[in-house]
Scaffold this active site. Structure first.
Site, PDB file in Angstrom:
ATOM      1  N   TRP A 120      -4.484   4.625  -1.517  1.00 57.41           N
ATOM      2  CA  TRP A 120      -3.358   4.837  -0.604  1.00 57.41           C
ATOM      3  C   TRP A 120      -3.644   6.103   0.191  1.00 57.41           C
ATOM      4  O   TRP A 120      -3.929   7.150  -0.408  1.00 57.41           O
ATOM      5  CB  TRP A 120      -2.086   4.974  -1.439  1.00 57.41           C
ATOM      6  CG  TRP A 120      -0.827   5.182  -0.683  1.00 57.41           C
ATOM      7  CD1 TRP A 120      -0.355   4.420   0.348  1.00 57.41           C
ATOM      8  CD2 TRP A 120       0.154   6.209  -0.917  1.00 57.41           C
ATOM      9  NE1 TRP A 120       0.864   4.908   0.755  1.00 57.41           N
ATOM     10  CE2 TRP A 120       1.192   6.007   0.002  1.00 57.41           C
ATOM     11  CE3 TRP A 120       0.259   7.278  -1.811  1.00 57.41           C
ATOM     12  CZ2 TRP A 120       2.321   6.816   0.061  1.00 57.41           C
ATOM     13  CZ3 TRP A 120       1.374   8.087  -1.766  1.00 57.41           C
ATOM     14  CH2 TRP A 120       2.393   7.862  -0.839  1.00 57.41           C
ATOM     15  N   ASP A 170      -0.389   6.443 -11.048  1.00 52.94           N
ATOM     16  CA  ASP A 170       0.573   6.208  -9.973  1.00 52.94           C
ATOM     17  C   ASP A 170       1.041   4.762 -10.161  1.00 52.94           C
ATOM     18  O   ASP A 170       0.239   3.828 -10.056  1.00 52.94           O
ATOM     19  CB  ASP A 170      -0.119   6.397  -8.611  1.00 52.94           C
ATOM     20  CG  ASP A 170       0.853   6.215  -7.449  1.00 52.94           C
ATOM     21  OD1 ASP A 170       2.025   5.844  -7.696  1.00 52.94           O
ATOM     22  OD2 ASP A 170       0.445   6.441  -6.295  1.00 52.94           O
ATOM     23  N   LYS A 181       9.835   0.005  -4.775  1.00 53.16           N
ATOM     24  CA  LYS A 181       9.534  -1.431  -4.665  1.00 53.16           C
ATOM     25  C   LYS A 181      10.121  -2.203  -5.831  1.00 53.16           C
ATOM     26  O   LYS A 181      10.529  -3.345  -5.687  1.00 53.16           O
ATOM     27  CB  LYS A 181       8.029  -1.707  -4.644  1.00 53.16           C
ATOM     28  CG  LYS A 181       7.163  -0.551  -4.263  1.00 53.16           C
ATOM     29  CD  LYS A 181       6.841  -0.500  -2.806  1.00 53.16           C
ATOM     30  CE  LYS A 181       6.176   0.814  -2.489  1.00 53.16           C
ATOM     31  NZ  LYS A 181       5.801   0.962  -1.119  1.00 53.16           N
TER      32      LYS A 181
HETATM   33  C1  LMR Z   1       2.573   1.443   1.581  1.00 56.46           C
HETATM   34  O1  LMR Z   1       1.451   1.766   1.170  1.00 56.46           O
HETATM   35  O2  LMR Z   1       2.734   0.675   2.539  1.00 56.46           O
HETATM   36  C2  LMR Z   1       3.800   1.989   0.902  1.00 56.46           C
HETATM   37  O3  LMR Z   1       3.443   2.698  -0.231  1.00 56.46           O
HETATM   38  C3  LMR Z   1       4.680   2.748   1.817  1.00 56.46           C
HETATM   39  C4  LMR Z   1       4.183   4.105   2.135  1.00 56.46           C
HETATM   40  O4  LMR Z   1       4.953   5.057   1.981  1.00 56.46           O
HETATM   41  O5  LMR Z   1       3.037   4.269   2.557  1.00 56.46           O
END
Ligand code: LMR
Length: 392
Positions: A128, A209, A244
């Site tokens: 991420w 996480d 989520k």
């Molecule tokens: C995503 O990766 O789309 C979600 O976790 C929302 C975000 O805050 O990035």
């Protein structure tokens, strides 16, 4: 005379996830398709409020008697229930705090580690995007471990396991508890057992996480890693999000947990309290009270679990639909079909992503898509645009 104090300031790059959501929202095309940000979308393309949440909110409106501050570390019953959800017991030997979503949990943990365990943190390549930003902002040194080959779109698990065994003692390893973001590639039980063994033998500090509990293989399967690590007695950190898992995105409700088996638990909790106090004083109540109202009432809890399971099944169904309609263009067929949760890479170039964007179809620049952006009404258009771009 006006003094221009800020004449020198520069700007920062846009956020790669939230910017796509902003572009989508601004797009006037009634046929636009949102495959970008990781939110649950129903068959009509809406991100609904769960029935269990509505019921809990109604209950709160009637029964909430005060808006006084919460304690710095948040609502105690909320924290107890969150521990039970993750570890199946109200585990002692854990420093804990309610946080502003999963991101807030990551940041407070990172601030804590920077103060008390300032070792490099290893994140998966890719991960991420905000992981890098959050940990760097806290002053941690961020390094990556091999996870996924973006050219062949295959997992690099073997390389990761070798890498793990060579890591220097004390390193922090960020692990996605389930539904890896962005690849959807998760570990099996025996792979998690192996990772745990490495962490124990090598003296590595795992930081989980978990933002998609219940949305991969179901709640029991999805907490396997965090629960197994916990039961082993390893010290570890957990950043958990209800965004989520209860569709509570804008309520910013999450929790941090740090398992500490030494005599310093109270000291640790006091430092966490201080970090929070100096940042935002104490957390907002509403989201945590909603969670607590659901988790402490067996009927509401059952309603939530049923709704969560419906969400999960819809994500599996949409993944299958995408594969049935667009599978011809997806090279990494096995990885795509077996991926867990909301995300996968589609495996197309950035140029192709930008072409799709001109057609009001939004995915991230690296071709990560949220399968829940698809529904039976828009899959036809998606396929049409795809074949036009591929053949045209
Ligand atoms: C995503 O990766 O789309 C979600 O976790 C929302 C975000 O805050 O990035």
């Amino acid at each position: 005379m006006t003094h221009l104090f800020f004449e020198h300031v520069g700007s920062q790059p846009v956020d790669p996830v939230l910017e796509i959501g902003r572009m989508w929202a601004k797009d006037p095309n009634s046929e636009k398709i949102n495959l970008g940000i990781g939110i649950y979308l129903d068959e009509k393309g809406r991100c609904p409020v769960l029935k269990a949440v509505k019921e809990a909110e109604e209950n709160l409106i009637v029964n909430e008697v005060s808006k006084t501050y919460l304690p710095i570390e948040g609502e105690p019953h909320f924290l107890e229930e969150t521990k039970k959800l993750l570890f199946l017991e109200n585990a002692p030997l854990i420093a804990a705090a309610q946080t502003l979503g999963g991101t807030g949990a990551l940041r407070v943990i990172a601030d804590y580690l920077r103060l008390e365990w300032n070792h490099p943190i290893y994140v998966s390549d890719p991960t991420w995007a905000n992981h890098h930003g959050v940990f760097k902002a806290a002053g941690l040194e961020v390094r990556t471990y091999p996870y996924y080959d973006r050219t062949t779109h295959t997992a690099k698990k073997g390389e990761f396991f070798d890498f793990l065994q060579r890591l220097e003692k004390g390193s922090i390893v960020l692990l996605h508890g389930c539904c890896h973001n962005p690849t959807g590639i998760d570990f099996t039980h025996s792979e998690w057992d192996f990772i745990l063994d490495c962490c124990l033998k090598k003296g590595l500090l795992p930081l989980f996480d978990i933002a998609y509990l219940g949305l991969g293989d179901g709640i029991d399967e999805d907490r396997y890693a965090v629960n197994t690590f916990f039961k082993s007695g390893i010290e570890m950190c957990v950043a958990f999000s209800y965004s989520k898992t209860m569709d509570l995105y804008r309520e910013r409700v999450g929790a941090l947990m740090i398992v500490n088996h030494s005599h310093t638990l109270e000291a640790m909790q006091s430092t966490i309290r201080q970090i929070i106090r100096r940042n935002y004083s104490n957390p907002p109540a509403h989201g945590a009270l909603v969670v607590q109202t659901i988790l402490t009432d067996p009927k509401r809890k059952k309603l939530w679990l049923d709704e969560l399971e419906e969400h999960r099944l819809r994500s599996c169904a949409m993944r299958k639909l995408i594969f049935a309609e667009l599978g011809g263009w997806i090279q990494h067929k096995k990885e795509f079909q077996e991926a867990k949760g909301f995300f996968s890479y589609l495996g197309i170039s950035k140029d192709a992503v930008l072409e799709l964007r001109k057609e009001s179809i939004y995915l991230l620049d690296d071709s990560r898509l949220n399968v829940l952006g698809v529904n039976s009404a828009n899959i036809g258009r998606l396929k049409q645009v795809f074949s036009r771009l591929r053949h045209g």
